[in-house]
Design a protein around this motif. Structure first.
Motif, PDB file in Angstrom:
ATOM      1  N   PHE A  96     -30.089  26.897  37.803  1.00 50.01           N
ATOM      2  CA  PHE A  96     -31.530  26.922  38.054  1.00 50.01           C
ATOM      3  C   PHE A  96     -31.860  26.138  39.314  1.00 50.01           C
ATOM      4  N   ASP A  97     -33.030  26.439  39.901  1.00 43.85           N
ATOM      5  CA  ASP A  97     -33.483  25.751  41.112  1.00 43.85           C
ATOM      6  C   ASP A  97     -33.971  24.334  40.836  1.00 43.85           C
ATOM      7  N   THR A  98     -34.422  24.090  39.634  1.00 42.54           N
ATOM      8  CA  THR A  98     -34.989  22.781  39.286  1.00 42.54           C
ATOM      9  C   THR A  98     -34.367  22.297  37.981  1.00 42.54           C
ATOM     10  N   PRO A  99     -34.531  21.012  37.671  1.00 33.87           N
ATOM     11  CA  PRO A  99     -34.010  20.512  36.398  1.00 33.87           C
ATOM     12  C   PRO A  99     -34.802  21.027  35.194  1.00 33.87           C
ATOM     13  N   ILE A 100     -35.956  21.617  35.447  1.00 29.61           N
ATOM     14  CA  ILE A 100     -36.790  22.154  34.377  1.00 29.61           C
ATOM     15  C   ILE A 100     -36.398  23.610  34.134  1.00 29.61           C
ATOM     16  N   LEU A 101     -36.171  23.946  32.891  1.00 34.41           N
ATOM     17  CA  LEU A 101     -35.797  25.321  32.547  1.00 34.41           C
ATOM     18  C   LEU A 101     -37.043  26.192  32.537  1.00 34.41           C
ATOM     19  N   GLN A 102     -37.211  26.935  33.625  1.00 33.56           N
ATOM     20  CA  GLN A 102     -38.330  27.864  33.681  1.00 33.56           C
ATOM     21  C   GLN A 102     -37.909  29.071  34.498  1.00 33.56           C
ATOM     22  N   GLY A 103     -38.415  30.218  34.121  1.00 38.51           N
ATOM     23  CA  GLY A 103     -38.049  31.438  34.813  1.00 38.51           C
ATOM     24  C   GLY A 103     -36.615  31.849  34.518  1.00 38.51           C
ATOM     25  N   ARG A 104     -36.104  32.727  35.347  1.00 34.59           N
ATOM     26  CA  ARG A 104     -34.729  33.204  35.187  1.00 34.59           C
ATOM     27  C   ARG A 104     -33.782  32.333  36.007  1.00 34.59           C
ATOM     28  N   PRO A 105     -32.564  32.159  35.523  1.00 37.43           N
ATOM     29  CA  PRO A 105     -31.589  31.432  36.338  1.00 37.43           C
ATOM     30  C   PRO A 105     -31.199  32.270  37.557  1.00 37.43           C
ATOM     31  N   SER A 106     -30.792  31.595  38.630  1.00 33.99           N
ATOM     32  CA  SER A 106     -30.366  32.311  39.832  1.00 33.99           C
ATOM     33  C   SER A 106     -28.985  32.929  39.646  1.00 33.99           C
ATOM     34  N   SER A 107     -28.219  32.405  38.717  1.00 32.82           N
ATOM     35  CA  SER A 107     -26.914  32.953  38.344  1.00 32.82           C
ATOM     36  C   SER A 107     -26.663  32.546  36.903  1.00 32.82           C
ATOM     37  N   TRP A 108     -26.018  33.430  36.128  1.00 36.13           N
ATOM     38  CA  TRP A 108     -25.772  33.084  34.729  1.00 36.13           C
ATOM     39  C   TRP A 108     -24.535  33.795  34.223  1.00 36.13           C
ATOM     40  N   THR A 109     -24.036  33.296  33.103  1.00 36.88           N
ATOM     41  CA  THR A 109     -22.909  33.920  32.427  1.00 36.88           C
ATOM     42  C   THR A 109     -22.954  33.534  30.956  1.00 36.88           C
ATOM     43  N   THR A 110     -22.193  34.240  30.158  1.00 34.15           N
ATOM     44  CA  THR A 110     -21.978  33.852  28.764  1.00 34.15           C
ATOM     45  C   THR A 110     -20.481  33.871  28.521  1.00 34.15           C
ATOM     46  N   THR A 111     -20.056  33.069  27.580  1.00 32.10           N
ATOM     47  CA  THR A 111     -18.666  33.046  27.179  1.00 32.10           C
ATOM     48  C   THR A 111     -18.617  32.840  25.676  1.00 32.10           C
ATOM     49  N   GLU A 112     -17.583  33.333  25.045  1.00 35.94           N
ATOM     50  CA  GLU A 112     -17.465  33.241  23.586  1.00 35.94           C
ATOM     51  C   GLU A 112     -16.764  31.970  23.125  1.00 35.94           C
ATOM     52  N   CYS A 113     -16.068  31.295  24.033  1.00 32.70           N
ATOM     53  CA  CYS A 113     -15.318  30.109  23.610  1.00 32.70           C
ATOM     54  C   CYS A 113     -15.409  29.009  24.658  1.00 32.70           C
ATOM     55  N   LEU A 114     -15.113  27.805  24.225  1.00 35.21           N
ATOM     56  CA  LEU A 114     -15.110  26.652  25.124  1.00 35.21           C
ATOM     57  C   LEU A 114     -13.957  26.786  26.112  1.00 35.21           C
ATOM     58  N   GLY A 115     -14.117  26.199  27.287  1.00 37.34           N
ATOM     59  CA  GLY A 115     -13.073  26.244  28.297  1.00 37.34           C
ATOM     60  C   GLY A 115     -13.629  26.675  29.636  1.00 37.34           C
ATOM     61  N   PRO A 116     -12.791  27.307  30.459  1.00 39.34           N
ATOM     62  CA  PRO A 116     -13.217  27.696  31.810  1.00 39.34           C
ATOM     63  C   PRO A 116     -14.301  28.774  31.794  1.00 39.34           C
TER      64      PRO A 116
END
Length: 128
Positions: A17-37
């Motif tokens: 995100f552009d700011t420390p406040i979670l608002q709007g859409r992230p500029s880049s995102w991902t999801t993962t099913e498990c902890l790690g890289p």
């Protein structure tokens, strides 16, 4: 890299995100099913804040399983075109110092757009 004291029972949502406040859409995102890289692709250059969230289950002796929300916040981070970045997000229970988090539900936007809007009728109050 993501780490946590408990295994996820949901996808791990990670966004820049552009700011420390979670608002709007992230500029880049991902999801993962498990902890790690994990990898965030096409993160815009400049200052970014990473936020992650997941659900986990905690087992306490003599008590039923408890589902909890774990989060992580990291930043400010300078994203530079000449340097690769490795970060470690340690997800833990939320506390007063962290911004509020809306737990993402995949496909929710599509459902909201497809559902019909309620129709409201104007009603008379009985007064003239």
């Amino acid at each position: 890299m993501t780490r946590a004291a408990a295994e996820p029972v949901s996808p791990i949502y990670i966004g820049a995100f552009d700011t420390p406040i979670l608002q709007g859409r992230p500029s880049s995102w991902t999801t993962t099913e498990c902890l790690g890289p994990f990898v965030l692709r096409q993160v815009p250059y400049g200052i970014r804040y990473l936020h992650a969230t997941m659900r986990a289950v905690r087992e306490l002796p003599g008590r039923p399983l408890e589902t909890m929300l774990l989060t992580a916040t990291l930043g400010p981070l300078r994203i530079d075109p000449c340097a690769g970045s490795e970060v470690e997000l340690v997800l833990g229970p939320r506390d007063w110092s962290q911004p509020p988090v809306l737990f993402a539900v995949p496909g929710l936007e599509m459902l909201a757009e497809a559902s019909p809007r309620p129709v409201f009728k104007r009603m008379s109050s009985g007064f003239k």
